[in-house]
Write an enzyme that holds these catalytic residues in place. Sequence first.
Site, PDB file in Angstrom:
ATOM      1  N   SER A 194      -8.409 -21.920 -32.039  1.00 62.42           N
ATOM      2  CA  SER A 194      -7.230 -22.636 -32.525  1.00 62.42           C
ATOM      3  C   SER A 194      -6.161 -22.631 -31.443  1.00 62.42           C
ATOM      4  O   SER A 194      -6.060 -21.682 -30.644  1.00 62.42           O
ATOM      5  CB  SER A 194      -6.673 -21.965 -33.781  1.00 62.42           C
ATOM      6  N   TYR A 206      -2.242 -14.553 -37.786  1.00 68.49           N
ATOM      7  CA  TYR A 206      -3.367 -15.472 -37.610  1.00 68.49           C
ATOM      8  C   TYR A 206      -3.544 -15.814 -36.124  1.00 68.49           C
ATOM      9  O   TYR A 206      -4.660 -15.787 -35.599  1.00 68.49           O
ATOM     10  CB  TYR A 206      -3.112 -16.744 -38.418  1.00 68.49           C
TER      11      TYR A 206
END
Length: 251
Positions: free
Chosen positions: A144, A157
Amino acid sequence: MKDAFGTPQSLLVLGGTSEIALATARRLVARRTRTVWLAGRPSAALDEAAASLRDLGADARTVPFDALDPATHEDVLGKVFAEGDIDMVLLAFGVLGDQARDEAEPLSAVRIAQTNYTGAVSSGLICAAALQAQGHGSLVVLSSVAGERARRANFIYGSSKAGLDAFAQGLGDALYGTGVHVMVVRPGFVRTKMTAGLPEAPLATTPEAVAEAIETGLRRRSETVWVPGPLRVVMSGLRHLPRPVFRRLPL
């Protein structure tokens, strides 16, 4: 084996209900992929995903897999590879979490780290060894852009994805020249059930667009893929901003 265009004939998905993974599987099945293993926690959703791929003509099978139970990974994944060569492994599991809750409940934060990083290290190493033993194949890892630089809004995250990204890049270097191709995919904000209700970030994309980028990356044997492409430039700029300036951004 992959065909002349780099399309895998067999695919193992770790995270078998991932919308990005299923979009990728559908795209590959429409080309030449015929055998698909969907690994995930047993559920109606996993069974439905396999059935949808069978409707497209694939031999789709499910296998119980839990990222949070690494003690079982070698046995579970070993049985899949024992059934025949796997041309591509797509590591697609992960959880976003809730930053405010996870800061207040450290055990929730640990669960995110264990899923997104520890579980990926375990299963990634096992699959990489199996691919190396058969002498060919691709390991595609969904990372990501959140891992490029930790932001205060989602640093739990983001840090887990940063660890995953570094692991996958290093693994790719370690396997260079062995016949095993490692490709790291860095999507931005993807419109999925996981992100439903969240403010949409600039350059938002879709599972289908990520799937297309994965297919193109396989054909080119890319090592890093950004989705959409302009995020490479955007994130490079953010990564090199002085910290006092970065802190003032609404991120």
